[in-house]
Design a protein around this motif. Structure first.
Motif, PDB file in Angstrom:
ATOM      1  N   UNK A  42     -16.050   9.110 -56.782  1.00 53.60           N
ATOM      2  CA  UNK A  42     -17.188  10.005 -57.221  1.00 53.60           C
ATOM      3  C   UNK A  42     -17.291  10.108 -58.876  1.00 53.60           C
ATOM      4  N   UNK A  43     -16.207  10.224 -59.519  1.00 54.29           N
ATOM      5  CA  UNK A  43     -16.503  10.224 -60.896  1.00 54.29           C
ATOM      6  C   UNK A  43     -16.980   9.034 -61.625  1.00 54.29           C
ATOM      7  N   UNK A  48     -20.511  15.108 -64.054  1.00 51.30           N
ATOM      8  CA  UNK A  48     -20.042  16.576 -64.029  1.00 51.30           C
ATOM      9  C   UNK A  48     -19.253  16.949 -62.980  1.00 51.30           C
ATOM     10  N   UNK A  49     -18.160  17.780 -63.387  1.00 50.14           N
ATOM     11  CA  UNK A  49     -17.173  17.953 -62.467  1.00 50.14           C
ATOM     12  C   UNK A  49     -17.832  18.843 -61.417  1.00 50.14           C
ATOM     13  N   UNK A  86     -18.029   8.284 -49.916  1.00 51.80           N
ATOM     14  CA  UNK A  86     -18.043   8.893 -51.275  1.00 51.80           C
ATOM     15  C   UNK A  86     -19.222   8.313 -52.196  1.00 51.80           C
ATOM     16  N   UNK A  87     -19.166   7.246 -52.501  1.00 52.75           N
ATOM     17  CA  UNK A  87     -20.136   6.431 -53.365  1.00 52.75           C
ATOM     18  C   UNK A  87     -21.605   6.689 -52.848  1.00 52.75           C
ATOM     19  N   UNK A 133     -17.011   4.128 -68.934  1.00 51.92           N
ATOM     20  CA  UNK A 133     -18.028   3.865 -68.207  1.00 51.92           C
ATOM     21  C   UNK A 133     -18.584   5.428 -67.666  1.00 51.92           C
ATOM     22  N   UNK A 134     -17.706   6.448 -68.025  1.00 57.45           N
ATOM     23  CA  UNK A 134     -18.476   7.722 -67.804  1.00 57.45           C
ATOM     24  C   UNK A 134     -19.521   8.107 -68.878  1.00 57.45           C
ATOM     25  N   UNK A 135     -19.536   7.448 -69.959  1.00 56.49           N
ATOM     26  CA  UNK A 135     -20.426   7.729 -71.208  1.00 56.49           C
ATOM     27  C   UNK A 135     -21.665   7.266 -70.910  1.00 56.49           C
ATOM     28  N   UNK A 136     -21.572   6.267 -69.971  1.00 55.31           N
ATOM     29  CA  UNK A 136     -22.996   5.304 -69.942  1.00 55.31           C
ATOM     30  C   UNK A 136     -24.182   6.262 -69.356  1.00 55.31           C
TER      31      UNK A 136
END
Length: 188
Positions: A42-43, A48-49, A86-87, A133-136
């Motif tokens: 999911x992350x 966002x958490x 989940x995806x 990857x999260x910052x994309x």
């Protein structure tokens, strides 16, 4: 794999059958055993958490209520099935957000070369790559994840996200370029 009442469940098939039968302990153990990995899935899509928690809750409710539809195809198939759920829930969440925001930006990323964008990430820790990857931007991240981790073609991505194939391809290209730039900066 998962212990229940001092008896070790041998296969994912047994786990799925116990969960489908409504065994509360099996459900809890399935959750405890898989929540870490499903959180990472999911992350990959969501920054966002709170969004991750919402998606995980929806995904687990769905998968527990639909586990009877799961078809066992060998060890690892339950985890793969859960990952897809989940995806898909994360993508649905992002698509709902897209109604309020513009996820697929047509702008060129700043200061990115048009030539070779491959980067050597051999010496970069996996946690650092995950953060990159999260910052994309969300649109880049979604297409990147679907293409790289889910193995979707641009045609499949376009159908799932309601975008054009060329938009998918350009979002992937931009994501790769941005990641290459981040990796280069990280290694300096």
């Amino acid at each position: 794999m998962i212990e229940r009442n001092r008896k070790k469940l041998e296969t994912e098939q047994e786990i799925a059958q116990s969960v489908a039968a409504g065994d509360a302990k099996a459900i809890k153990e399935l959750y405890d055993h898989t929540v870490g990995y499903m959180t990472s899935v999911a992350t990959r899509y969501l920054g966002d958490n709170d969004d991750v928690c919402d998606v995980l809750q929806d995904a687990y409710v769905y998968l527990i209520s639909h586990i009877g539809t799961f078809e066992y195809r060998g060890e690892g198939s339950l985890r793969a099935w859960m990952s897809r759920i989940v995806a898909n829930k994360a993508i649905d969440h992002l698509k709902a957000m897209a109604k309020h925001e513009r996820l697929f930006v047509a702008q060129d990323p700043p200061d990115l070369p048009d030539d070779d964008f491959d980067a050597d990430f051999d010496d970069v820790p996996i946690d650092a790559i995950h953060c990159m990857i999260q910052s994309l931007p969300p649109g880049y991240r979604m297409v990147f994840n679907l293409y790289v981790f889910e193995g979707c073609s641009h045609s499949e991505i376009a159908k799932r996200l309601g975008i054009k194939e060329r938009t998918s391809a350009s979002q992937l290209l931009r994501a790769k370029r941005l990641l290459a730039k981040q990796i280069t900066e990280y290694k300096q």
